[in-house]
Enzyme design. Structure first.
Site, PDB file in Angstrom:
ATOM      1  N   HIS A 270       3.280 -13.926   0.457  1.00 55.52           N
ATOM      2  CA  HIS A 270       2.821 -13.347   1.723  1.00 55.52           C
ATOM      3  C   HIS A 270       3.752 -13.801   2.835  1.00 55.52           C
ATOM      4  CE1 HIS A 270       0.176 -12.235   5.035  1.00 55.52           C
ATOM      5  NE2 HIS A 270      -0.405 -11.443   4.158  1.00 55.52           N
ATOM      6  N   ASP A 328      -4.128  -8.435  -2.551  1.00 60.60           N
ATOM      7  CA  ASP A 328      -3.925  -7.291  -3.454  1.00 60.60           C
ATOM      8  C   ASP A 328      -4.004  -7.636  -4.925  1.00 60.60           C
ATOM      9  OD1 ASP A 328      -1.680  -6.547  -0.952  1.00 60.60           O
ATOM     10  OD2 ASP A 328      -3.348  -5.240  -1.469  1.00 60.60           O
TER      11      ASP A 328
HETATM   12  C1  SDX Z   1      -0.091  -7.289   2.277  1.00 60.58           C
HETATM   13  O1  SDX Z   1       1.467  -9.037   6.575  1.00 60.58           O
HETATM   14  C2  SDX Z   1       0.271  -8.857   6.149  1.00 60.58           C
HETATM   15  O2  SDX Z   1      -0.689  -9.424   6.701  1.00 60.58           O
HETATM   16  C3  SDX Z   1       0.126  -7.930   4.985  1.00 60.58           C
HETATM   17  C4  SDX Z   1      -1.264  -7.910   4.374  1.00 60.58           C
HETATM   18  C5  SDX Z   1      -2.240  -7.296   5.303  1.00 60.58           C
HETATM   19  O3  SDX Z   1      -3.422  -7.571   5.133  1.00 60.58           O
HETATM   20  O4  SDX Z   1      -1.808  -6.461   6.117  1.00 60.58           O
HETATM   21  O5  SDX Z   1      -1.681  -9.216   4.036  1.00 60.58           O
HETATM   22  C6  SDX Z   1      -1.292  -7.072   3.107  1.00 60.58           C
HETATM   23  O6  SDX Z   1       0.849  -6.561   2.431  1.00 60.58           O
HETATM   24  C7  SDX Z   1      -0.066  -8.460   1.301  1.00 60.58           C
HETATM   25  C8  SDX Z   1       1.321  -8.577   0.589  1.00 60.58           C
HETATM   26  C9  SDX Z   1       1.307  -7.542  -0.545  1.00 60.58           C
HETATM   27  N1  SDX Z   1       2.652  -7.450  -1.165  1.00 60.58           N
HETATM   28  C10 SDX Z   1       2.843  -7.891  -2.421  1.00 60.58           C
HETATM   29  O7  SDX Z   1       2.011  -8.501  -3.099  1.00 60.58           O
HETATM   30  C11 SDX Z   1       4.200  -7.527  -2.971  1.00 60.58           C
HETATM   31  C12 SDX Z   1       4.797  -8.753  -3.674  1.00 60.58           C
HETATM   32  N2  SDX Z   1       5.065  -9.755  -2.644  1.00 60.58           N
HETATM   33  C13 SDX Z   1       6.394  -9.836  -2.129  1.00 60.58           C
HETATM   34  O8  SDX Z   1       7.108  -8.657  -2.086  1.00 60.58           O
HETATM   35  C14 SDX Z   1       6.534 -10.784  -0.969  1.00 60.58           C
HETATM   36  O9  SDX Z   1       5.849 -11.916  -1.245  1.00 60.58           O
HETATM   37  C15 SDX Z   1       6.134 -10.311   0.406  1.00 60.58           C
HETATM   38  C16 SDX Z   1       6.740  -8.984   0.740  1.00 60.58           C
HETATM   39  C17 SDX Z   1       4.665 -10.226   0.508  1.00 60.58           C
HETATM   40  C18 SDX Z   1       6.681 -11.344   1.353  1.00 60.58           C
HETATM   41  O10 SDX Z   1       8.076 -11.237   1.231  1.00 60.58           O
HETATM   42  P1  SDX Z   1       9.037 -12.333   1.782  1.00 60.58           P
HETATM   43  O11 SDX Z   1       8.650 -12.661   3.205  1.00 60.58           O
HETATM   44  O12 SDX Z   1      10.453 -11.980   1.511  1.00 60.58           O
HETATM   45  O13 SDX Z   1       8.633 -13.560   0.910  1.00 60.58           O
HETATM   46  P2  SDX Z   1       9.103 -14.957   1.225  1.00 60.58           P
HETATM   47  O14 SDX Z   1      10.089 -15.033   2.343  1.00 60.58           O
HETATM   48  O15 SDX Z   1       7.865 -15.760   1.375  1.00 60.58           O
HETATM   49  O16 SDX Z   1       9.911 -15.294  -0.123  1.00 60.58           O
HETATM   50  C19 SDX Z   1      10.230 -16.616  -0.356  1.00 60.58           C
HETATM   51  C20 SDX Z   1      10.866 -16.634  -1.723  1.00 60.58           C
HETATM   52  C21 SDX Z   1      12.037 -15.665  -1.890  1.00 60.58           C
HETATM   53  O17 SDX Z   1      12.861 -16.267  -2.866  1.00 60.58           O
HETATM   54  P3  SDX Z   1      14.137 -17.189  -2.354  1.00 60.58           P
HETATM   55  O18 SDX Z   1      15.017 -16.241  -1.569  1.00 60.58           O
HETATM   56  O19 SDX Z   1      13.524 -18.288  -1.483  1.00 60.58           O
HETATM   57  O20 SDX Z   1      14.760 -17.708  -3.621  1.00 60.58           O
HETATM   58  O21 SDX Z   1       9.908 -16.216  -2.721  1.00 60.58           O
HETATM   59  C22 SDX Z   1      10.385 -15.082  -3.416  1.00 60.58           C
HETATM   60  C23 SDX Z   1      11.439 -14.445  -2.536  1.00 60.58           C
HETATM   61  O22 SDX Z   1      12.375 -13.740  -3.351  1.00 60.58           O
HETATM   62  N3  SDX Z   1       9.243 -14.208  -3.610  1.00 60.58           N
HETATM   63  C24 SDX Z   1       8.800 -13.794  -4.796  1.00 60.58           C
HETATM   64  C25 SDX Z   1       7.650 -13.046  -4.514  1.00 60.58           C
HETATM   65  N4  SDX Z   1       7.428 -13.018  -3.197  1.00 60.58           N
HETATM   66  C26 SDX Z   1       8.420 -13.755  -2.641  1.00 60.58           C
HETATM   67  N5  SDX Z   1       9.272 -13.975  -6.049  1.00 60.58           N
HETATM   68  C27 SDX Z   1       8.562 -13.380  -7.045  1.00 60.58           C
HETATM   69  N6  SDX Z   1       7.434 -12.673  -6.859  1.00 60.58           N
HETATM   70  C28 SDX Z   1       6.951 -12.471  -5.610  1.00 60.58           C
HETATM   71  N7  SDX Z   1       5.842 -11.746  -5.427  1.00 60.58           N
END
Ligand code: SDX
Length: 391
Positions: A270, A328
């Protein structure tokens, strides 16, 4: 040099707006709607209480709730001509494409609710959007399965009426199960608002130009559709089905750690929560209640999801990046158990989030000092080039 500008990172971090609606503490995993913890609202209130709270600032008294629900019920029907929009869509159109189109089209029917400088117009468009989203979502489902549209029934609660419009047919009335209605109502509460997420920011930016509320909500629906945002619930269920068995979990965990794979665990991580998303815990409890009610406690997908959660939360890659299940992760399993088809999940998220979008839009529009949004950029391109030199 290349003409690149140096920049002060400070300007990139300016807060986008002041708000009194929703508070999130990502480190503590805390979520408050107008100061009330989501855990209390999900157990003690229903979606209409929560809608009144988000829009008007407080939980309604019995009399206020009766008036608010009565107002919403007055507007659950659509203008009869709206149904002609549906015939333009292919039967297999994604419901979110139908919602983007039909919600935007509402502006062509309600000229008495487009003047955003008029508080009565704002109230009327807010109520119409809250009231008509369930009707539109249900119609997008009925159209996709070739069933006749089902009209709203005002003798039913907001959420029971939605399930009626989704699952009743002219030949058989849907049998309302209060446990299932309560579960879906709680899912709507959990999705109602979430401060300045991507789709809410989209609604605010669109609204800051003075655009009509129907068009602004249509913009929010388009943004929510993305798999990184609201589309994640559909993507999370499809991912669980693709994993298929507990034995295959390690293969997918490995893929999720491999940046080159482009694969992420849907329903994990998130932008704000770096702790458990409080909604995920409530969603898991709701999932368990529904599966028990339906005698599906051995549901293989639920068992798979819990095992995937357990393994991920023991894995340093996820723990070190504070990646926890989000709202989700379980919502797809419980919505499936409720009989909701996977392509409707994000539409239901949009239905629930409409109250949040409308409340946030209304808060912004009501601010006399509000100006048009104008995000800044960091220019890193070429500067001062000369055509003559090129020629
Ligand atoms: C919602 O904003 C909101 O409030 C949204 C929401 C709402 O109510 O409106 O809460 C609803 O959209 C919830 C999120 C739903 N999306 C997903 O579940 C999709 C999967 N999640 C990811 O795509 C991701 O976690 C995000 C998009 C939610 C956040 O993306 P970020 O900001 O790029 O994640 P981060 O900066 O925290 O990532 C840190 C690290 C990264 O790796 P490094 O570059 O540090 O090596 O964690 C990795 C990312 O690549 N990472 C994941 C991951 N999510 C982040 N690796 C594997 N699986 C994942 N799901």
């Amino acid at each position: 040099g290349t003409g690149k500008f140096s920049y002060d990172p400070g300007f990139m971090s300016t807060a986008s707006c002041d708000s009194t609606i929703t508070y999130i503490d990502g480190d503590k995993g805390e979520l408050l709607y107008r100061g009330y913890p989501i855990e209390q609202l999900a157990v003690n209130c229903d979606f209409m209480d929560t809608s009144h709270l988000l829009l008007k600032g407080d939980l309604p008294s019995a009399a206020e709730k009766k008036e608010f629900v009565g107002l919403v019920k007055k507007h659950t029907m659509l203008h009869e001509q709206m149904q002609f929009f549906f015939r333009g869509f292919r039967r297999d159109a994604h419901p979110m494409s139908v919602l983007v189109g039909t919600v935007g089209a509402l502006a062509s029917f309600y000229h008495d609710a487009l003047d955003i400088s008029d508080a009565h117009h704002r109230e009327l468009s807010a109520i119409r959007l809250i009231a008509k989203m369930p009707t539109l979502v249900a119609m997008s489902y009925k159209y996709s399965v070739g069933h006749p549209f089902v009209y709203p029934r005002n003798d039913l609660s907001y959420t029971a009426n939605f399930m009626h419009m989704m699952f009743s047919t002219p030949s058989e009335e849907y049998r309302i199960n209060d446990v299932l209605v309560r579960a879906l109502d709680r899912i709507l509460i959990l999705h109602a608002d979430h401060e300045q997420n991507a789709s809410t920011s989209t609604v605010r930016l669109a609204g800051s130009s003075g655009a009509n509320p129907f068009g602004c909500i249509a913009a929010g629906i388009a943004c929510l559709w993305g798999p990184a945002h609201g589309g994640a619930n559909e993507a999370a269920l499809n991912m669980l089905k693709e994993i298929g068995s507990i034995e295959r979990i390690p293969e997918f965990i490995k893929k999720a750690k491999d940046k080159d794979s482009g694969f992420r665990l849907m329903g994990f991580g998130h932008r704000v929560y770096k702790n458990f998303d409080p909604r995920a815990k409530l969603m898991r409890e709701t999932c368990y209640e529904v599966l028990n009610e339906l005698g599906l406690h051995d549901d293989p997908l639920f068992k798979l999801a819990m095992e995937l959660e357990r393994i991920a939360l023991e894995d340093d890659y996820f723990v070190s990046r504070k990646l926890y299940p989000n709202v989700d992760f379980y919502s797809g399993i419980v919505q499936s158990a409720l009989g909701i088809p996977v392509q409707l999940f994000t539409g239901i998220f949009a239905m629930a989030r409409t109250i949040g979008w409308v409340a946030q839009w209304n808060e912004m529009i009501s601010d006399p000092d509000q100006k048009i949004g104008r995000p800044r950029q960091l220019f890193v391109g070429e500067t001062h080039r000369d055509v003559q030199i090129k020629r």
